[in-house]
Design an enzyme around this catalytic site. Structure first.
Site, PDB file in Angstrom:
ATOM      1  N   HIS A 177     -10.768 -30.380  -7.186  1.00  0.00           N
ATOM      2  CA  HIS A 177     -10.870 -31.737  -6.669  1.00  0.00           C
ATOM      3  C   HIS A 177     -11.891 -32.499  -7.506  1.00  0.00           C
ATOM      4  O   HIS A 177     -12.868 -31.922  -7.985  1.00  0.00           O
ATOM      5  CB  HIS A 177     -11.340 -31.752  -5.209  1.00  0.00           C
ATOM      6  N   CYS A 273     -17.811 -32.410   0.113  1.00  0.00           N
ATOM      7  CA  CYS A 273     -16.573 -31.975   0.761  1.00  0.00           C
ATOM      8  C   CYS A 273     -16.679 -32.046   2.279  1.00  0.00           C
ATOM      9  O   CYS A 273     -15.679 -32.272   2.967  1.00  0.00           O
ATOM     10  CB  CYS A 273     -16.235 -30.549   0.355  1.00  0.00           C
TER      11      CYS A 273
END
Length: 284
Positions: A177, A273
């Site tokens: 990511h 996150c």
């Protein structure tokens, strides 16, 4: 812990976090998980999550989303979707293991008054894990692709949100990511790990971020998830930073706060996150 409702009268940042009630590593969908299946401790994960929440609360309003049974990665609130103004673009996960989070996130944001803006069918997009707003004078969105989100999400987001979107191709599977290797900071500074990107994407970063505002990290900081940071004004909250990186961030005017999140790194995530910014304003 009961669900809390977002409030909008204050001007401090607003951050969503999802309870870690069901967090564990029960499958493998990224390289970090490979050797950690059933290797997490609920008590330690809760303590670390609480420490992050308490740290963030000193600089922002924190809104709590309840967890859902059977969704161990739902704790990574950044992947719920992308907020821009009152619009919420829900994630469409690539892996079946995370698709069960989608209806819970859709319902939560609809219940709290957000306009749900859906991407076209067939496009994978993993929310604010792969979509990060620039914090400089230009209002643009950096979007990672290559592992989880599709390149096609970039023009779709540009059209739906009426914002410039700059796609960055991720080249290293460890940094699956964008928020694992790239963090826009206040006043246009950008913290990133150059080796995570292909050559064209590095050139794009260098074209839009002035040399004095680029804060690059070495691999030892990158694998400690130093780029997976929460930036709130001049505060940077992260898992760990080397003395050199800390010194460079402080020289740029940032206060660095470390919060140990090694239990979550077993699943491939850390501070960023575990959080989702809820106040990305249209006119910021």
């Amino acid at each position: 812990m009961a669900e809390t409702t977002p409030t909008y009268e204050r001007t401090v940042p607003r951050i969503l976090m999802c309870e870690p009630t069901f967090f564990e590593v029960s499958y493998v969908i990224n390289p970090w998980m490979t050797s950690h299946v059933h290797d997490t401790t609920a008590e330690r994960a809760q303590r670390q999550w609480d420490a992050l929440r308490e740290t963030v609360q000193r600089h922002a309003d924190v809104v709590i989303q309840p967890a859902a049974a059977g969704q161990p990665d739902m704790v990574f609130a950044a992947n719920a979707g992308l907020v821009f103004g009152n619009s919420f673009v829900p994630s469409r996960f690539r892996y079946d293991e995370r698709k069960g989070e989608e209806p819970h996130n859709h319902a939560y944001f609809a219940r709290h008054g957000f306009d749900i803006v859906e991407l076209p069918d067939g496009i994978f997009f993993e929310g604010a894990g792969d979509a990060l707003f620039d914090r400089g004078t230009s209002r643009r969105l950096w979007m990672g692709h290559g592992h989880r989100s599709d390149l096609e999400a970039a023009p779709a987001l540009a059209r739906l949100l009426d914002i410039e979107v700059l796609p960055l191709r991720l080249a290293d599977p460890r940094f699956y990511h964008l928020d694992t290797c790239f963090c826009p900071l206040a006043d246009g500074y950008t913290l990133y790990f150059p080796a995570a990107f292909d050559a064209d994407s590095l050139a794009l970063i260098e074209r839009h971020v002035a040399p004095a505002e680029r804060i690059t990290v070495d691999e030892h900081d990158a694998v400690a998830f130093a780029c997976n940071a929460v930036n709130l004004g001049r505060v940077v909250i992260l898992n760990r930073a080397s003395p050199d990186l800390r010194a460079r961030l402080e020289a740029a005017g940032f206060m660095v706060i470390e919060v140990a999140l090694d239990e979550y790194m077993k699943s491939g995530g850390a501070a960023k996150c575990l959080t989702l910014r809820l106040d990305e304003a249209m006119d910021a």
